[in-house]
Design a protein around this motif. Structure first.
Motif: not given
Ligand SMILES: Cc1cc2nc3c(=O)[nH]c(=O)nc-3n(C[C@H](O)[C@H](O)[C@H](O)COP(=O)(O)OP(=O)(O)OC[C@H]3O[C@@H](n4cnc5c(N)ncnc54)[C@H](O)[C@@H]3O)c2cc1C
Length: 520
Positions: A13, A15-16, A43, A46, A49, A51, A54, A186, A341, A354
């Motif tokens: 969960g 940005t991707a 999760s 976890v 990230i 960041v 841009g 998971v 990532l 992104i």
């Protein structure tokens, strides 16, 4: 094998994951014979990230497709406009600077445009062939408030707060698009005999079954690497950076907001500086082979002294990040597609992560597998297309280092022929005689087209080609168009609001709406 693909399970969960959930749910046809359902597992243990500030102009279409208004996005994500990047100190380590704007050069034969620029005096290539440099130099917005959402006088993207974007997408996906959210870790994967993933097992919510699994689990790469063992292709032999040190610095609410990401070279990497309405995000990217963590802290502290007098790194609680430049050998394996990532990461110099997430999702949705028996055909095509894209991005990022004349060991190592992809070596030989053109970048959706290469090449002082044996036919026309660029630039500068004025008015108006809603 010919079962329809209707249950999509997204693991992760960040940005991707949330862009995937929103785009798939927004584009799914509820009246289809086998309608799509989207479940996202995130999760609680976890962290994301956090960041990735841009973006690329593709983000406008993404948000529009998802069904989020531009004002809602800007307000919720502390967003501002990004019109490209400015590179300071990359050529010789002095106060030189060049732009990579989002607006391409005027239309025409590249040889004529470059020759027109060569003959036009000593202005920079970017400022001569496109209007955006002048607009950025004055910290102006790319659009007027009255324009329709996502339309601009100039091409643009956004700077944003990554944590706030994930929160906005979470709300939108779960409240408006019917995405099911499972907040659980998971812990395992169930496979069927043929090797496909049947379900992911969670710690407390049981099994989540699906037809297609998107691995958006970040660097963990839980499914694509953990389950399928798809190898990681390390590209750190070409791109050396593997660390970042990031801070967020609050700003006064009347301070100027820059229109570009400012990337300042230092002796062992570079610093990013991204302006949002309430803060600046500043980070030092470096190679651990050429600078220690303490060196990086010193470089960041020095930058802050110059860029934001009165701000001390000691008050800012810097965040350390480690990464590896590289990507998976394959991104789509059986019924598992890695996005974000988990698919790979290249250092953030041109904010290419992104946009790759968006392009991956567009490629999936524009060619959505009707059933399992055609999925492998789509997977093969996807893998070929994205391998091409990752390779081209590696080369484009390397170009920024290769053309530098800086003499520190890090920069000299970047010019070592052993670290330069052969295709880039060949192109540079070619570009001595002709400018980068679409013939060098023939794919339909190049992430960095010929125009981007022209901006970097001529921005960094690569000599434009001398006229060759074939006459350049359109020079007179080009010269007239370049004069128009100058005029249009002046009129844009006179008419566009500053970023700060635009975003402050947006906030004021939203405040008025909020108060009214409160009163009623
Ligand atoms: C220093 C730096 C600067 C960057 N700058 C930019 C930029 O300017 N522009 C740009 O485009 N990109 C940038 N990026 C890249 C960008 O941050 C990422 O591409 C983007 O945030 C996507 O991350 P993600 O969603 O793939 O992974 P993450 O944000 O790491 O999310 C991973 C998700 O997976 C979940 N997860 C992990 N394991 C499990 C499990 N077992 N069970 C359930 N869930 C699990 C986590 O909870 C989390 O929700 C930058 C990256 C770095 C390192």
């Amino acid at each position: 094998m010919n079962r329809p693909i209707s249950e999509i399970v997204i693991v992760g969960g960040g940005t991707a994951g949330w862009l995937a959930a929103c785009l798939i749910a927004a584009r799914a046809d509820a009246d289809a014979a086998h309608p799509i359902h989207v479940t996202l597992v995130e999760s609680p243990d976890v962290p994301t990230i956090g960041v990735g500030e841009g973006t690329w102009p593709t983000m406008r279409r993404t948000l529009e497709r998802i069904g989020i208004s531009e004002a809602e996005f800007l307000l919720a994500c502390d967003g501002s406009f990004k019109q490209g990047s400015r590179f300071d100190g990359w050529v010789a380590g002095g106060d030189e600077s060049y732009d990579h704007p989002f607006v391409p050069p005027i239309e025409g034969e590249p040889a004529a445009i470059v020759e027109g620029w060569r003959l036009s005096g000593d202005r920079s290539f970017a400022a001569t062939v496109a209007t955006q440099s002048n607009v950025c130099a004055a910290d102006l917005a790319p659009r007027q408030r009255a324009m329709p959402d996502y339309a601009g006088a100039l091409n643009y993207a956004y700077h944003l707060d990554a944590g706030k974007l994930a929160a906005l997408l979470t709300r939108h996906a779960t409240e408006k698009l019917g995405v099911r959210l499972v907040r659980d870790h998971v812990v395992g994967v169930d496979r069927v005999e043929d090797g496909d993933i049947a379900a992911v097992r969670t710690r407390g919510s049981g099994e989540i079954t699906g037809d297609l699994f998107l691995d958006c689990s970040g660097h963990t790469a839980l499914l694509i690497a953990g389950e399928y063992g798809v190898p990681f292709l390390d590209r750190s032999d070409v791109l050396f950076n593997d660390r970042a040190l990031a801070v967020q610095v609050p700003v006064a609410d009347d301070s100027p907001i820059a229109s570009q990401t400012i990337a300042t070279a230092h002796r062992a990497g570079w610093l990013w500086d991204i302006g949002l309405p309430t803060r600046r995000g500043i980070g030092c990217v470096y190679s651990s082979a050429y600078a220690s963590d303490d060196d990086a802290a010193g470089i960041l502290a020095d930058y802050l002294v110059g860029a934001m007098p009165g701000v001390s790194i000691d008050d800012l609680n810097p965040r350390r990040l480690a990464f590896r430049s590289g990507h998976r050998e394959r991104f789509w394996e059986r019924n598992c597609l890695a996005i974000g990532l988990s698919a790979g990461f290249l250092e953030p110099l041109e904010a290419s992560a992104i946009v790759l997430i968006e392009l991956s999702l567009n490629a999936l949705l524009d060619n959505f597998p009707a059933s399992r028996d055609v999925m492998d055909i789509h997977a093969d095509r996807f893998n070929a297309l994205f391998r091409y894209r990752w390779d081209r991005i590696v080369e484009f990022l390397k170009l920024h280092y290769l053309l530098s004349r800086r003499e520190e060991p890090y920069w000299r190592a970047h010019r070592d022929p052993a670290s330069v992809p052969q295709r880039l070596v060949d192109l540079l030989r070619l570009w001595k005689h002709q400018p980068p053109s679409n013939r060098d970048f023939p794919a339909i959706e190049e992430v960095f087209p010929a125009a981007s290469h022209q901006y970097v090449l001529y921005g960094m002082g690569f000599a434009p080609p001398e006229p060759g044996a074939i006459r350049i036919g359109t020079l007179q026309h080009t010269t007239a168009m370049l004069r128009q660029v100058e005029q249009r630039g002046r009129s844009l500068v006179a008419s566009l609001p500053t970023n700060r004025a635009y975003l402050a008015a947006l906030r004021r108006d939203a405040g008025v709406v909020d108060l009214k809603e409160h009163a009623s």
